[in-house]
Design a protein around this motif. Structure first.
Motif, PDB file in Angstrom:
ATOM      1  N   LEU A   1      -5.936   3.995  -9.436  1.00 24.78           N
ATOM      2  CA  LEU A   1      -4.506   3.710  -9.602  1.00 24.78           C
ATOM      3  C   LEU A   1      -3.917   4.568 -10.722  1.00 24.78           C
ATOM      4  O   LEU A   1      -2.750   4.939 -10.679  1.00 24.78           O
TER       5      LEU A   1
ATOM      6  N   ARG B   1      -6.496 -11.454 -16.675  1.00 26.31           N
ATOM      7  CA  ARG B   1      -6.965 -10.293 -17.425  1.00 26.31           C
ATOM      8  C   ARG B   1      -7.427  -9.189 -16.504  1.00 26.31           C
ATOM      9  O   ARG B   1      -7.353  -8.028 -16.817  1.00 26.31           O
ATOM     10  N   GLN B   2      -7.940  -9.591 -15.352  1.00 26.30           N
ATOM     11  CA  GLN B   2      -8.466  -8.589 -14.437  1.00 26.30           C
ATOM     12  C   GLN B   2      -7.346  -7.881 -13.666  1.00 26.30           C
ATOM     13  O   GLN B   2      -7.528  -6.755 -13.239  1.00 26.30           O
TER      14      GLN B   2
ATOM     15  N   ARG C   1      -0.803 -14.653 -21.733  1.00 24.65           N
ATOM     16  CA  ARG C   1      -1.849 -14.480 -20.741  1.00 24.65           C
ATOM     17  C   ARG C   1      -3.124 -15.211 -21.173  1.00 24.65           C
ATOM     18  O   ARG C   1      -3.753 -15.900 -20.382  1.00 24.65           O
TER      19      ARG C   1
ATOM     20  N   LEU D   1       2.353   1.727  -3.401  1.00 27.15           N
ATOM     21  CA  LEU D   1       1.390   2.187  -4.394  1.00 27.15           C
ATOM     22  C   LEU D   1       1.064   3.670  -4.217  1.00 27.15           C
ATOM     23  O   LEU D   1       0.571   4.308  -5.136  1.00 27.15           O
ATOM     24  N   ALA D   2       1.328   4.206  -3.019  1.00 26.96           N
ATOM     25  CA  ALA D   2       1.019   5.618  -2.790  1.00 26.96           C
ATOM     26  C   ALA D   2       2.077   6.536  -3.392  1.00 26.96           C
ATOM     27  O   ALA D   2       1.839   7.720  -3.556  1.00 26.96           O
TER      28      ALA D   2
ATOM     29  N   GLY E   1      -2.256   7.871  -9.839  1.00 31.44           N
ATOM     30  CA  GLY E   1      -0.832   7.772  -9.529  1.00 31.44           C
ATOM     31  C   GLY E   1       0.016   7.791 -10.786  1.00 31.44           C
ATOM     32  O   GLY E   1       1.002   8.512 -10.874  1.00 31.44           O
TER      33      GLY E   1
ATOM     34  N   ASP F   1       0.830  -1.210   0.000  1.00 31.23           N
ATOM     35  CA  ASP F   1       0.000   0.000   0.000  1.00 31.23           C
ATOM     36  C   ASP F   1       0.859   1.252   0.000  1.00 31.23           C
ATOM     37  O   ASP F   1       0.553   2.223  -0.687  1.00 31.23           O
TER      38      ASP F   1
ATOM     39  N   ASP G   1       0.478 -10.725 -24.042  1.00 31.21           N
ATOM     40  CA  ASP G   1      -0.976 -10.884 -24.123  1.00 31.21           C
ATOM     41  C   ASP G   1      -1.355 -12.298 -24.532  1.00 31.21           C
ATOM     42  O   ASP G   1      -2.303 -12.886 -24.005  1.00 31.21           O
TER      43      ASP G   1
ATOM     44  N   PRO H   1       4.071   7.322  -6.708  1.00 35.52           N
ATOM     45  CA  PRO H   1       4.154   6.926  -8.115  1.00 35.52           C
ATOM     46  C   PRO H   1       5.533   6.349  -8.408  1.00 35.52           C
ATOM     47  O   PRO H   1       6.538   6.909  -7.968  1.00 35.52           O
TER      48      PRO H   1
ATOM     49  N   LYS I   1       7.273  -2.850 -19.783  1.00 32.68           N
ATOM     50  CA  LYS I   1       7.191  -1.638 -18.963  1.00 32.68           C
ATOM     51  C   LYS I   1       8.574  -1.163 -18.558  1.00 32.68           C
ATOM     52  O   LYS I   1       8.864   0.025 -18.574  1.00 32.68           O
TER      53      LYS I   1
ATOM     54  N   ARG J   1      -9.096  -1.010 -22.072  1.00 35.38           N
ATOM     55  CA  ARG J   1      -8.883  -2.442 -22.022  1.00 35.38           C
ATOM     56  C   ARG J   1      -9.638  -3.078 -20.853  1.00 35.38           C
ATOM     57  O   ARG J   1     -10.310  -4.089 -21.004  1.00 35.38           O
ATOM     58  N   LEU J   2      -9.549  -2.437 -19.705  1.00 37.70           N
ATOM     59  CA  LEU J   2     -10.173  -3.029 -18.521  1.00 37.70           C
ATOM     60  C   LEU J   2     -11.686  -2.920 -18.553  1.00 37.70           C
ATOM     61  O   LEU J   2     -12.394  -3.885 -18.262  1.00 37.70           O
TER      62      LEU J   2
ATOM     63  N   VAL K   1       8.448  -2.660 -27.648  1.00 39.95           N
ATOM     64  CA  VAL K   1       7.441  -2.779 -26.589  1.00 39.95           C
ATOM     65  C   VAL K   1       6.154  -3.401 -27.135  1.00 39.95           C
ATOM     66  O   VAL K   1       5.539  -4.244 -26.474  1.00 39.95           O
ATOM     67  N   VAL K   2       5.750  -3.005 -28.338  1.00 41.14           N
ATOM     68  CA  VAL K   2       4.564  -3.626 -28.948  1.00 41.14           C
ATOM     69  C   VAL K   2       4.782  -5.133 -29.076  1.00 41.14           C
ATOM     70  O   VAL K   2       3.909  -5.934 -28.717  1.00 41.14           O
TER      71      VAL K   2
ATOM     72  N   ILE L   1      -2.382  10.911  -3.698  1.00 39.03           N
ATOM     73  CA  ILE L   1      -2.797   9.607  -4.192  1.00 39.03           C
ATOM     74  C   ILE L   1      -3.597   8.850  -3.141  1.00 39.03           C
ATOM     75  O   ILE L   1      -4.624   8.234  -3.457  1.00 39.03           O
ATOM     76  N   VAL L   2      -3.150   8.937  -1.877  1.00 37.11           N
ATOM     77  CA  VAL L   2      -3.902   8.271  -0.808  1.00 37.11           C
ATOM     78  C   VAL L   2      -5.315   8.845  -0.732  1.00 37.11           C
ATOM     79  O   VAL L   2      -6.300   8.118  -0.612  1.00 37.11           O
TER      80      VAL L   2
ATOM     81  N   ASN M   1       4.576  -6.790 -25.679  1.00 42.95           N
ATOM     82  CA  ASN M   1       3.193  -6.775 -25.191  1.00 42.95           C
ATOM     83  C   ASN M   1       2.336  -7.814 -25.919  1.00 42.95           C
ATOM     84  O   ASN M   1       1.485  -8.460 -25.309  1.00 42.95           O
ATOM     85  N   LEU M   2       2.551  -7.955 -27.229  1.00 51.06           N
ATOM     86  CA  LEU M   2       1.766  -8.943 -27.982  1.00 51.06           C
ATOM     87  C   LEU M   2       2.070 -10.356 -27.486  1.00 51.06           C
ATOM     88  O   LEU M   2       1.161 -11.172 -27.306  1.00 51.06           O
TER      89      LEU M   2
ATOM     90  N   LEU N   1      -3.411  -1.440 -27.263  1.00 48.13           N
ATOM     91  CA  LEU N   1      -2.054  -1.972 -27.449  1.00 48.13           C
ATOM     92  C   LEU N   1      -1.060  -0.846 -27.736  1.00 48.13           C
ATOM     93  O   LEU N   1      -0.016  -0.736 -27.093  1.00 48.13           O
TER      94      LEU N   1
ATOM     95  N   GLU O   1      -4.653  -5.848 -13.512  1.00 50.35           N
ATOM     96  CA  GLU O   1      -3.929  -4.913 -14.380  1.00 50.35           C
ATOM     97  C   GLU O   1      -3.918  -3.580 -13.676  1.00 50.35           C
ATOM     98  O   GLU O   1      -4.920  -3.150 -13.129  1.00 50.35           O
ATOM     99  N   SER O   2      -2.788  -2.928 -13.648  1.00 54.76           N
ATOM    100  CA  SER O   2      -2.796  -1.617 -12.992  1.00 54.76           C
ATOM    101  C   SER O   2      -2.157  -0.578 -13.874  1.00 54.76           C
ATOM    102  O   SER O   2      -1.497  -0.916 -14.815  1.00 54.76           O
TER     103      SER O   2
ATOM    104  N   VAL P   1      -0.329   4.312   5.930  1.00 56.08           N
ATOM    105  CA  VAL P   1       0.354   4.535   4.661  1.00 56.08           C
ATOM    106  C   VAL P   1       1.154   5.829   4.703  1.00 56.08           C
ATOM    107  O   VAL P   1       2.320   5.882   4.308  1.00 56.08           O
TER     108      VAL P   1
ATOM    109  N   SER Q   1       2.282   1.260 -25.475  1.00 55.76           N
ATOM    110  CA  SER Q   1       3.614   0.927 -25.980  1.00 55.76           C
ATOM    111  C   SER Q   1       4.418   2.155 -26.384  1.00 55.76           C
ATOM    112  O   SER Q   1       5.562   2.035 -26.793  1.00 55.76           O
TER     113      SER Q   1
ATOM    114  N   ALA R   1       2.242  11.594  -2.534  1.00 60.52           N
ATOM    115  CA  ALA R   1       1.697  10.445  -1.819  1.00 60.52           C
ATOM    116  C   ALA R   1       0.380  10.790  -1.148  1.00 60.52           C
ATOM    117  O   ALA R   1      -0.589  10.028  -1.224  1.00 60.52           O
TER     118      ALA R   1
END
Lengths: 284, 294
Positions: free
Chosen positions: B224, A280-281, A272, A123-124, B227, A120, A269, A126, A210, B177-178, A261-262, B272-273, A265-266, B124, A283-284, B3, B128, B269
């Motif tokens: 997310l 698939r779910q 996956r 993630l706070a 961030g 946590d 994917d 970046p 990434k 995508r999501l 990168v493409v 974002i929190v 990623n391909l 995609l 993802e961030s 946090v 990239s 931070a």
């Protein structure tokens, strides 16, 4: 043919991606034989020449930069750096994240809670901000960059592996192993690890892409790999100053990053879809 | 709260991971006496625990020390730049949502169609691109060649267009995508089939029944993405010379102005929190089941 490979090759896009990746791997392994020029050789008389320029020593396929260095040769030299940073940092992240995820997923009373608190916190902040600040403190070098990227990107592994372990832990084969008195490290390595490997492979493949983007961003800002090493990010940074009269200097390495990168990623994917559709779910 | 405490630790140790922090602040040619005097001045010669409590007690009052370069309080410098960054990130997020939400809905509704393929291609390609390169390419096209938009600085709305596009690219890709995959999953569920069986119109099914449920995982990712947007703003601001906190941070790093860097990381931070807390609270608005037990 192996059925897995056969299923992989069913997707034309995935084959295209694999081809792009193989080109980059080939260029970084056999680059020395492919470079038409010494990537560091400067020639002020030949500076900022456009693509397909015929110099005295041969054709500069993609032109030359502000110091008269051959862009095509530097592009090949940069492929090695990008790939090295991408793969090495993913190995570090994976090792840290998978270990912590396994431990926290198996014993979630203390280790699990501490781990979730750490994720946590991370993630706070970046990622880029954290990496920039760390790079500024420790100074730019190839190995520092690999370490920074590795140390700041393990969270996703830890979260996914932990979530899977929490489920696996309750399954009969793990309970059987416990009853037989198999030691905890052995259970983690021999019984849990193989069952989370498919998720780990999928995360890793997408993370390499990434990392390559991150490395180029840090190098672009002058906080990545030191400027004497040719990398795609620094090439773009150098070319930026000549964007008005020599567009190719910054444009060409950008396409190299983009297609690499493409491609990754391909491939990621496709892996996956084949190995772990549930991811698939995640993802961030 | 935990946090923020963790982040404060991280920020505190950030400048100390390399050993003696005075080496970061001072030029390499500083003499031993200068270093000793500086260490004493900044309190680096006291025990770490004391230093940390001192840091925290000042930090909660918004005091991160003076910027060594601008001779202004570090926090004030950062806060002055916040509105510009919020304006840019807000526009980028709005742009990303304006493109990704309709695109994802159409793609999920007409799965396998041209729209769906376009959405996959966009997601995609969008993830990239190196953002800084896209920025340079836009400058090349719109500023150098077509002379339509200013290449850098802050002023009118024209200055915001290119940075916002660059910053929105990655988020657009991820959100499209999501949301697409959540929509597809929801559209296959039993209650949607029941609704179809009852003769509910397709439009109503998508907007009233499916979108609401698909919105929940998407909202988490949007949280997310804030961030990612703020992080991405660092690079975007640098390329377009846009005077936000990201550019300030890059300059502070280049000038070894680490009090400003610390203040910057903490502001990021806390933002974002806060955003993620708001996201958590908004789940209840979307899904009444989640209101209980809170």
């Amino acid at each position: 043919m192996n059925p897995f490979i056969k299923r992989y090759l069913d997707s034309r896009l995935a084959v295209f991606g694999l081809a792009l990746v193989l080109i980059v791997v080939f260029a970084s392994l056999f680059g020395h034989w492919l470079m038409p020029f010494d990537p560091d050789a400067q020639d002020i008389l030949q500076r900022l020449k456009p693509p397909f320029w015929r110099g005295e020593e041969g054709m500069h396929l993609l032109g030359t930069d502000a110091l008269g260095r051959d862009i095509f040769s530097r592009l090949i030299a940069g492929a090695r750096v990008s790939l090295l940073v991408g793969v090495a940092s993913v190995v570090i992240s994976g090792a840290i994240g998978v270990t912590l995820g396994l431990v926290a997923g198996y014993e979630d009373r203390y280790a699990g809670r501490i781990l979730m608190a750490i994720t946590d916190i991370q993630l706070a902040i970046p990622f880029l901000v954290l990496a920039l600040a760390m790079a500024a403190v420790v100074g730019p070098s190839l190995w520092n960059i690999i370490a920074i990227l590795g140390l700041t990107n393990w969270v996703q592994y830890a979260r996914v592996v932990r979530a899977e372990c929490l489920v696996l832990r309750e399954r009969e084969f793990i309970q059987a192993a416990q009853t037989m008195g198999i030691s905890v490290p052995m259970i983690l390595i021999r019984h849990l690890l193989p069952n989370v490997m498919s998720s780990v492979i999928v995360i890793s493949s997408l993370l390499v892409a990434k990392m390559i983007l991150f490395e180029s961003s840090l190098s672009f800002l002058g906080l990545g790999v030191p400027p004497e090493t040719p990398t795609w990010g620094t090439m773009i940074a150098e070319g930026r100053n000549y964007i008005g009269n020599a567009w190719w200097v910054a444009t060409v390495p950008g396409f190299a990053i983009f297609f690499t990168v493409v491609g990754i990623n391909l491939v990621g994917d496709r892996l996956r879809d084949l190995l772990d559709p549930r991811l698939r779910q995640v993802e961030s | 709260m935990a946090v923020v405490f963790g982040v404060s630790l991280a920020v505190f140790f950030l400048i100390r991971i390399g050993g003696d922090p005075s080496a970061l602040f001072l030029p390499p040619e500083a003499s031993m006496e200068e270093i000793a005097r500086f260490r004493h001045l900044m309190g680096f010669d006291r025990p770490l625990v004391v230093q940390y409590f001192d840091f925290v007690s000042r930090a909660v009052q918004g005091d991160f020390g003076m910027s060594l370069r601008y001779e202004q309080p570090a926090m004030q410098l950062v806060l002055e730049r916040v509105p510009a960054t919020l304006q840019l990130s807000g526009m980028a997020l709005a742009l990303a949502l304006a493109i990704s939400i309709p695109l994802a809905i159409l793609a999920a509704a007409w799965r396998g169609s041209i729209v769906d393929r376009v959405s996959l291609l966009i997601s995609l390609i969008g993830q990239s691109f190196p953002a800084f390169w896209l920025a340079i390419m836009l400058i090349l096209l719109f500023s150098e060649t077509l002379h339509m938009l200013p290449a850098s600085g802050k002023g009118g709305w024209q200055n915001l267009i290119m940075p916002a596009i660059v910053l929105a690219t990655y988020s657009t890709a991820i959100i499209t995508r999501l949301l697409r995959s959540s929509m597809i999953e929801v559209l296959q569920s039993d209650y949607i089939r029941t609704a179809r069986g009852k003769g509910v119109s397709e439009g109503r099914i998508i907007f009233k029944h499916a979108l609401r449920n698909a919105a929940i995982p998407t909202l988490t990712v949007i949280g997310l993405q804030v961030g990612a947007l703020l992080g991405g703003a660092v690079i975007t601001e640098e390329v377009f010379a846009y005077p936000g906190i990201g550019r300030l941070a890059i300059q502070a790093i280049a000038n070894r102005d680490f009090t400003v860097v610390q203040a910057f990381v903490l502001v990021m931070a806390v933002t974002i929190v806060t955003v993620n807390l708001l996201v958590d609270l908004s789940y209840g608005l979307l899904d009444p089941r989640l209101r209980k037990g809170r």
